[in-house]
Design a protein around this motif. Structure first.
Motif, PDB file in Angstrom:
ATOM      1  N   MET A  33       0.843  -1.171   0.000  1.00 12.75           N
ATOM      2  CA  MET A  33       0.000   0.000   0.000  1.00 12.75           C
ATOM      3  C   MET A  33       0.888   1.233   0.000  1.00 12.75           C
ATOM      4  O   MET A  33       1.753   1.374   0.831  1.00 12.75           O
ATOM      5  CB  MET A  33      -0.878  -0.009   1.244  1.00 12.75           C
ATOM      6  CG  MET A  33      -1.648   1.260   1.427  1.00 12.75           C
ATOM      7  SD  MET A  33      -2.763   1.239   2.828  1.00 12.75           S
ATOM      8  CE  MET A  33      -1.648   1.556   4.156  1.00 12.75           C
ATOM      9  N   LYS A  34       0.687   2.117  -0.926  1.00 11.53           N
ATOM     10  CA  LYS A  34       1.460   3.355  -1.017  1.00 11.53           C
ATOM     11  C   LYS A  34       0.681   4.489  -0.373  1.00 11.53           C
ATOM     12  O   LYS A  34      -0.523   4.590  -0.517  1.00 11.53           O
ATOM     13  CB  LYS A  34       1.750   3.683  -2.469  1.00 11.53           C
ATOM     14  CG  LYS A  34       2.538   4.958  -2.613  1.00 11.53           C
ATOM     15  CD  LYS A  34       2.797   5.275  -4.066  1.00 11.53           C
ATOM     16  CE  LYS A  34       3.497   6.612  -4.150  1.00 11.53           C
ATOM     17  NZ  LYS A  34       3.668   7.044  -5.506  1.00 11.53           N
TER      18      LYS A  34
ATOM     19  N   GLY B 112      17.351   7.949  -3.321  1.00 11.97           N
ATOM     20  CA  GLY B 112      16.656   8.329  -2.096  1.00 11.97           C
ATOM     21  C   GLY B 112      16.932   7.405  -0.931  1.00 11.97           C
ATOM     22  O   GLY B 112      17.074   6.201  -1.103  1.00 11.97           O
ATOM     23  N   ASP B 113      17.004   8.004   0.241  1.00 11.03           N
ATOM     24  CA  ASP B 113      17.235   7.225   1.452  1.00 11.03           C
ATOM     25  C   ASP B 113      16.047   6.306   1.722  1.00 11.03           C
ATOM     26  O   ASP B 113      14.908   6.605   1.359  1.00 11.03           O
ATOM     27  CB  ASP B 113      17.452   8.150   2.649  1.00 11.03           C
ATOM     28  CG  ASP B 113      18.779   8.886   2.586  1.00 11.03           C
ATOM     29  OD1 ASP B 113      19.619   8.519   1.746  1.00 11.03           O
ATOM     30  OD2 ASP B 113      18.966   9.821   3.377  1.00 11.03           O
TER      31      ASP B 113
ATOM     32  N   ARG C  64      10.172   5.853   1.659  1.00  9.88           N
ATOM     33  CA  ARG C  64      11.149   6.199   0.624  1.00  9.88           C
ATOM     34  C   ARG C  64      10.468   7.085  -0.416  1.00  9.88           C
ATOM     35  O   ARG C  64       9.295   6.915  -0.702  1.00  9.88           O
ATOM     36  CB  ARG C  64      11.676   4.929  -0.031  1.00  9.88           C
ATOM     37  CG  ARG C  64      12.852   5.196  -0.946  1.00  9.88           C
ATOM     38  CD  ARG C  64      13.541   3.920  -1.319  1.00  9.88           C
ATOM     39  NE  ARG C  64      14.679   4.190  -2.175  1.00  9.88           N
ATOM     40  CZ  ARG C  64      15.184   3.301  -2.999  1.00  9.88           C
ATOM     41  NH1 ARG C  64      14.680   2.095  -3.064  1.00  9.88           N
ATOM     42  NH2 ARG C  64      16.214   3.605  -3.741  1.00  9.88           N
ATOM     43  N   TRP C  65      11.206   7.986  -0.989  1.00 10.61           N
ATOM     44  CA  TRP C  65      10.721   8.902  -2.030  1.00 10.61           C
ATOM     45  C   TRP C  65       9.503   9.699  -1.581  1.00 10.61           C
ATOM     46  O   TRP C  65       8.577   9.962  -2.357  1.00 10.61           O
ATOM     47  CB  TRP C  65      10.410   8.148  -3.327  1.00 10.61           C
ATOM     48  CG  TRP C  65      11.591   7.494  -3.941  1.00 10.61           C
ATOM     49  CD1 TRP C  65      12.804   8.068  -4.168  1.00 10.61           C
ATOM     50  CD2 TRP C  65      11.692   6.153  -4.397  1.00 10.61           C
ATOM     51  NE1 TRP C  65      13.651   7.162  -4.737  1.00 10.61           N
ATOM     52  CE2 TRP C  65      12.987   5.964  -4.896  1.00 10.61           C
ATOM     53  CE3 TRP C  65      10.817   5.079  -4.440  1.00 10.61           C
ATOM     54  CZ2 TRP C  65      13.431   4.776  -5.414  1.00 10.61           C
ATOM     55  CZ3 TRP C  65      11.255   3.887  -4.963  1.00 10.61           C
ATOM     56  CH2 TRP C  65      12.547   3.744  -5.444  1.00 10.61           C
ATOM     57  N   GLY C  66       9.459  10.069  -0.329  1.00  9.64           N
ATOM     58  CA  GLY C  66       8.355  10.868   0.185  1.00  9.64           C
ATOM     59  C   GLY C  66       7.053  10.111   0.321  1.00  9.64           C
ATOM     60  O   GLY C  66       6.005  10.712   0.459  1.00  9.64           O
TER      61      GLY C  66
ATOM     62  N   ARG D 135       8.480  -5.190  -1.245  1.00  8.57           N
ATOM     63  CA  ARG D 135       9.036  -3.846  -1.356  1.00  8.57           C
ATOM     64  C   ARG D 135       8.174  -3.007  -2.289  1.00  8.57           C
ATOM     65  O   ARG D 135       8.385  -2.971  -3.495  1.00  8.57           O
ATOM     66  CB  ARG D 135      10.478  -3.914  -1.880  1.00  8.57           C
ATOM     67  CG  ARG D 135      11.495  -4.530  -0.937  1.00  8.57           C
ATOM     68  CD  ARG D 135      11.965  -3.554   0.121  1.00  8.57           C
ATOM     69  NE  ARG D 135      12.461  -2.318  -0.426  1.00  8.57           N
ATOM     70  CZ  ARG D 135      13.728  -2.087  -0.768  1.00  8.57           C
ATOM     71  NH1 ARG D 135      14.629  -3.022  -0.603  1.00  8.57           N
ATOM     72  NH2 ARG D 135      14.085  -0.926  -1.270  1.00  8.57           N
ATOM     73  N   GLY D 136       7.193  -2.315  -1.719  1.00  7.04           N
ATOM     74  CA  GLY D 136       6.323  -1.452  -2.506  1.00  7.04           C
ATOM     75  C   GLY D 136       7.059  -0.315  -3.174  1.00  7.04           C
ATOM     76  O   GLY D 136       6.667   0.153  -4.243  1.00  7.04           O
TER      77      GLY D 136
END
Length: 183
Positions: free
Chosen positions: A1-2, A91-92, A125-127, A158-159
């Motif tokens: 889920m993002k 990105g971290d 990650r990536w906001g 890993r979404g």
């Protein structure tokens, strides 16, 4: 889920729920037998890099805090909380995972422990935030009374990779590290 930036409150909510679960786990395990702290590095990122543009010597560290229950005949149960940070290209990466774990430690080979568990957690990650799940397994060897060397393997949904590179399934990671028993 993002979870995108417009719903950052969900990330905060899930983080608060995870902290509450950790606190409750600590309270439930108040009669715990031991607490251990582990520190791991992803072997592939430390040695050869990966196919996503990350070179060798990429930092990917995982802190593991294990609340161990009483020793039973040949095993014990634990609740592990893992915090991971990686300086990945693009990105971290941050993750928080909770792992109910079952560890066999009175086997044929002395000083060896073999553990397995189910992963539930969050990746940031990536906001964006991603709910995650997976499987975890480790083999540890006691090198001193309170110190173990440990090989940790995990299969994780890993979404963040699915969003960027359209990967499917569970992604494997292998870590090498040390564990220290506080008691």
């Amino acid at each position: 889920m993002k979870v995108n930036k417009s719903t950052d409150y969900k990330i905060t909510f899930y983080l608060i729920i995870s902290i509450i679960i950790l606190i409750l786990s600590t309270a439930i395990c108040s009669a715990q037998d031991n607490i251990s702290i582990g520190l791991y590095q992803d072997i592939r990122l430390a040695t050869v890099g990966d196919d996503k543009g990350n070179d060798a010597f990429t930092t990917d560290v995982k802190l593991d805090i294990s609340l161990q229950g009483y020793q039973l005949n040949q095993y014990y149960f634990s609740v592990n909380t893992q915090f991971e940070y990686a300086t990945l290209k693009g990105g971290d990466y941050f993750s928080l995972m909770v792992i109910p774990n079952w560890t066999l430690n009175d086997l044929i080979v002395e000083k060896v422990e073999v553990g397995a568990g189910v992963i539930i957690g969050l990746i940031h990650r990536w906001g964006a935030g991603y709910a995650t799940y997976g499987l975890s397994g480790d083999v540890s060897y006691m090198i001193a009374p309170k110190l173990k060397i440990s090989l940790l393997g995990q299969l994780i949904k890993r979404g963040d990779l699915a969003d960027r590179w359209n990967t499917k399934g569970l992604s494997p990671n292998v870590y090498l590290g040390i564990k220290y028993n506080l008691k």
